[in-house]
Write a protein that holds these residues in place. Structure first.
Motif, PDB file in Angstrom:
ATOM      1  N   HIS A 110      -5.187  10.497   9.400  1.00 17.13           N
ATOM      2  CA  HIS A 110      -5.105   9.048   9.612  1.00 17.13           C
ATOM      3  C   HIS A 110      -6.150   8.318   8.782  1.00 17.13           C
ATOM      4  O   HIS A 110      -5.856   7.308   8.127  1.00 17.13           O
ATOM      5  CB  HIS A 110      -5.299   8.727  11.087  1.00 17.13           C
ATOM      6  CG  HIS A 110      -5.459   7.257  11.368  1.00 17.13           C
ATOM      7  ND1 HIS A 110      -6.701   6.636  11.354  1.00 17.13           N
ATOM      8  CD2 HIS A 110      -4.557   6.291  11.636  1.00 17.13           C
ATOM      9  CE1 HIS A 110      -6.541   5.354  11.612  1.00 17.13           C
ATOM     10  NE2 HIS A 110      -5.250   5.112  11.797  1.00 17.13           N
ATOM     11  N   ASP A 111      -7.388   8.819   8.811  1.00 16.76           N
ATOM     12  CA  ASP A 111      -8.472   8.120   8.124  1.00 16.76           C
ATOM     13  C   ASP A 111      -8.263   8.118   6.614  1.00 16.76           C
ATOM     14  O   ASP A 111      -8.538   7.120   5.936  1.00 16.76           O
ATOM     15  CB  ASP A 111      -9.811   8.758   8.482  1.00 16.76           C
ATOM     16  CG  ASP A 111     -10.115   8.666   9.969  1.00 16.76           C
ATOM     17  OD1 ASP A 111      -9.517   7.799  10.639  1.00 16.76           O
ATOM     18  OD2 ASP A 111     -10.941   9.460  10.459  1.00 16.76           O
ATOM     19  N   ALA A 112      -7.795   9.248   6.080  1.00 14.14           N
ATOM     20  CA  ALA A 112      -7.514   9.294   4.644  1.00 14.14           C
ATOM     21  C   ALA A 112      -6.413   8.313   4.277  1.00 14.14           C
ATOM     22  O   ALA A 112      -6.444   7.682   3.213  1.00 14.14           O
ATOM     23  CB  ALA A 112      -7.122  10.709   4.230  1.00 14.14           C
ATOM     24  N   GLY A 113      -5.457   8.154   5.170  1.00 11.75           N
ATOM     25  CA  GLY A 113      -4.342   7.243   4.914  1.00 11.75           C
ATOM     26  C   GLY A 113      -4.717   5.785   4.910  1.00 11.75           C
ATOM     27  O   GLY A 113      -3.940   4.953   4.419  1.00 11.75           O
ATOM     28  N   CYS A 114      -5.900   5.450   5.434  1.00 12.78           N
ATOM     29  CA  CYS A 114      -6.329   4.048   5.431  1.00 12.78           C
ATOM     30  C   CYS A 114      -6.486   3.515   4.012  1.00 12.78           C
ATOM     31  O   CYS A 114      -6.461   2.301   3.802  1.00 12.78           O
ATOM     32  CB  CYS A 114      -7.638   3.892   6.194  1.00 12.78           C
ATOM     33  SG  CYS A 114      -7.500   4.143   7.972  1.00 12.78           S
ATOM     34  N   ALA A 115      -6.685   4.408   3.046  1.00  9.85           N
ATOM     35  CA  ALA A 115      -6.846   3.975   1.662  1.00  9.85           C
ATOM     36  C   ALA A 115      -5.526   3.742   0.952  1.00  9.85           C
ATOM     37  O   ALA A 115      -5.510   3.194  -0.156  1.00  9.85           O
ATOM     38  CB  ALA A 115      -7.654   5.023   0.885  1.00  9.85           C
ATOM     39  N   ARG A 116      -4.419   4.143   1.558  1.00 11.25           N
ATOM     40  CA  ARG A 116      -3.118   4.029   0.886  1.00 11.25           C
ATOM     41  C   ARG A 116      -2.717   2.564   0.752  1.00 11.25           C
ATOM     42  O   ARG A 116      -2.740   1.812   1.727  1.00 11.25           O
ATOM     43  CB  ARG A 116      -2.056   4.796   1.670  1.00 11.25           C
ATOM     44  CG  ARG A 116      -0.653   4.693   1.087  1.00 11.25           C
ATOM     45  CD  ARG A 116       0.273   5.716   1.717  1.00 11.25           C
ATOM     46  NE  ARG A 116       0.369   5.578   3.154  1.00 11.25           N
ATOM     47  CZ  ARG A 116       1.255   4.804   3.792  1.00 11.25           C
ATOM     48  NH1 ARG A 116       2.124   4.077   3.099  1.00 11.25           N
ATOM     49  NH2 ARG A 116       1.272   4.765   5.104  1.00 11.25           N
ATOM     50  N   PRO A 117      -2.346   2.120  -0.448  1.00 17.05           N
ATOM     51  CA  PRO A 117      -1.892   0.741  -0.617  1.00 17.05           C
ATOM     52  C   PRO A 117      -0.680   0.438   0.270  1.00 17.05           C
ATOM     53  O   PRO A 117       0.187   1.307   0.479  1.00 17.05           O
ATOM     54  CB  PRO A 117      -1.515   0.665  -2.103  1.00 17.05           C
ATOM     55  CG  PRO A 117      -2.294   1.758  -2.750  1.00 17.05           C
ATOM     56  CD  PRO A 117      -2.371   2.854  -1.740  1.00 17.05           C
ATOM     57  N   MET A 118      -0.607  -0.770   0.767  1.00 20.77           N
ATOM     58  CA  MET A 118       0.476  -1.141   1.684  1.00 20.77           C
ATOM     59  C   MET A 118       1.853  -0.995   1.040  1.00 20.77           C
ATOM     60  O   MET A 118       2.841  -0.721   1.722  1.00 20.77           O
ATOM     61  CB  MET A 118       0.281  -2.581   2.171  1.00 20.77           C
ATOM     62  CG  MET A 118      -0.927  -2.770   3.064  1.00 20.77           C
ATOM     63  SD  MET A 118      -1.142  -4.491   3.574  1.00 20.77           S
ATOM     64  CE  MET A 118       0.383  -4.762   4.502  1.00 20.77           C
ATOM     65  N   ALA A 119       1.927  -1.169  -0.278  1.00 22.70           N
ATOM     66  CA  ALA A 119       3.220  -1.107  -0.963  1.00 22.70           C
ATOM     67  C   ALA A 119       3.658   0.317  -1.283  1.00 22.70           C
ATOM     68  O   ALA A 119       4.762   0.518  -1.788  1.00 22.70           O
ATOM     69  CB  ALA A 119       3.164  -1.921  -2.254  1.00 22.70           C
ATOM     70  N   ALA A 120       2.803   1.313  -1.011  1.00 26.11           N
ATOM     71  CA  ALA A 120       3.111   2.695  -1.376  1.00 26.11           C
ATOM     72  C   ALA A 120       3.572   3.492  -0.161  1.00 26.11           C
ATOM     73  O   ALA A 120       3.168   3.226   0.977  1.00 26.11           O
ATOM     74  CB  ALA A 120       1.881   3.356  -1.996  1.00 26.11           C
TER      75      ALA A 120
END
Length: 450
Positions: A110-120
């Motif tokens: 979950h924490d790593a996913g916080c960096a994922r751009p919203m459009a990706a």
């Protein structure tokens, strides 16, 4: 403690004795040679990435074992006692760090996913890619870490790389290698293959080989590490924090508890501990009040439940003291001017707090960061602006000046800005510490499919 290589534990002929703060031997650490490092890194490169669901499930099992089990045959209570004696960290800080590591490992996906751009999206299999979409994907395959030993919490971050599908090599600190040894054992017991995560203790002549053999790396250290890797896009340096507090346009007294905690929490050893306080107006009353509060902290062995301050071998503590007094220059000592070393009857020495007052906001002493509660108090005025506050991991600003806040938030050399009565050590796993690690490890690429 054996090295943990791609074919299992490895006990080398060259070993380093790890002692406690009193100098008593506690463990032997196997140091691996250059050939072993290169074979281990090659094995990581050849390994297949575990499926995402398996990775996340294994991380959850490892977190539970690390917090409540006995990885490497070491129950949690024994582990925290050993690390406290080995590193000199107060045992309450080690316990808190152990809980924090477990939380971070369990939540690494979950924490790593916080960096994922919203459009990706996370996978090319996502239905959105039929219309064309950005897919979040790894920049590379093998990630290496040169870990620090100042605080067990440094091992909270790199498990995110495992969650993202990297194979990971960790070179532990020679000061405190037990935390990564126990954590990597827990990860392997939980389902990560020996060729997915390795522990490579080495001497300094071999250390850089680990970074060179990896695709991407993270290296902890002082200014020399930051300068060494400043222009290397494959290495993410983790240097001094030089965290600061600004008190502007108001009374500092309601915030004294927060300021004291920001200096002394975690034994003053973390990069998020405050090392400089800037005061609009006369800084003397705050410096004196801060010194009075910090002077009241008792000197206790690190394993004592009431311990707050860090402990080091006497010789190491004397070297820290000498550095401080040699570099204090014309600063006015409010606490610690006669020394900061307090030997303990059972061996080792407590590093007592130090408070020094400087006469200008750009005094060079404010950039000195040491591994115990040591703080420089400086004057500041609106005309000084953001300049003295730059090059900061965390800045707590007590101010009503919105235009100043704009400048602080926009300044690229200030990583985090806390407004109001928030200690500089405040952290949450889903909030970036020094940017998200995922910003360094991942990229987006366009995918469209029939």
């Amino acid at each position: 403690m054996d090295a943990l290589g791609p074919n299992g534990p490895f006990r080398s002929r060259e070993r380093l004795t790890i002692s406690d703060v009193a100098g008593a031997p506690m463990a032997e650490l196997s140091l691996v040679p250059r050939l072993f490092v290169h074979r281990a890194m090659a094995a990581l490169r050849k390994a297949e990435t575990m499926p995402a669901e398996e990775r996340l499930a294994a991380l959850a099992r490892a977190a539970e074992a690390f917090e409540h089990g006995a990885p490497a045959g070491i129950p949690t209570d024994e582990y925290t006692h050993l690390v406290s004696r080995m590193s000199g960290m107060p045992i309450s800080v080690v316990r808190s760090a152990a809980r924090g590591i477990a939380r971070s490992v369990a939540g690494a996906g979950h924490d790593a996913g916080c960096a994922r751009p919203m459009a990706a999206v996370e996978s090319w299999r996502d239905p959105a890619t039929r219309e064309g979409r950005a897919v979040w994907t790894r920049r590379a395959e093998v990630f290496a870490v040169h870990a620090a030993g100042n605080h067990p919490g440094v091992h909270s971050l790199w498990p995110e790389a495992l969650a993202l599908g990297y194979r990971v090599a960790v070179r532990p600190s020679r000061r405190e290698p037990l935390t990564p040894y126990r954590l990597i054992t827990a990860l392997r017991d939980a389902g990560f293959g020996d060729d997915q995560v390795v522990l490579l203790p080495t001497d300094r002549t071999v250390a850089d080989d680990i970074l060179r053999a990896a695709d991407l790396s993270m290296a902890y250290g002082g200014d020399e590490v930051v300068h060494k890797y400043a222009h290397d896009g494959t290495v993410l340096p983790q240097g001094p924090g030089r965290s600061k507090i600004l008190v502007s346009g108001g009374d500092w007294r309601p915030h004294l508890d927060m300021i004291v905690d920001s200096v002394a929490d975690e034994g003053g050893t973390a990069c998020v501990n405050t090392t400089a306080v800037y005061v609009e107006g006369d800084p003397t009353p705050l410096a004196e009040a801060l010194a009075e509060r910090l002077a009241a902290i008792p000197s206790l062995p690190p394993e004592d439940e009431g311990a707050v301050l860090p402990t080091q071998p006497v010789q190491t503590a004397r070297a820290v003291e000498k550095y401080l007094l040699d570099h204090a220059g014309d600063a006015t000592p409010r606490l610690g001017g006669d020394g900061i070393v307090d030997p303990l009857p059972g061996g080792g020495a407590v590093l007592r707090p130090a408070v020094f007052q400087v006469d200008r906001p750009d005094a060079p002493q404010t950039g000195i960061e040491l591994g115990f509660p040591c703080v420089w108090v400086a004057p500041w005025s609106a005309k000084d602006g953001a300049g003295p506050l730059r090059d900061t991991l965390v800045l707590t600003a007590i101010t009503e000046d919105a235009r100043l806040v704009d400048r602080l938030v926009d300044d690229p050399s200030i990583s985090n800005v806390y407004l109001g009565d928030h200690p500089t050590y405040w952290m949450r796993p889903d909030v970036p510490h020094d940017s998200y690690l995922g910003e360094f490890l991942m990229r987006t690429k366009a995918v469209i499919r029939d």
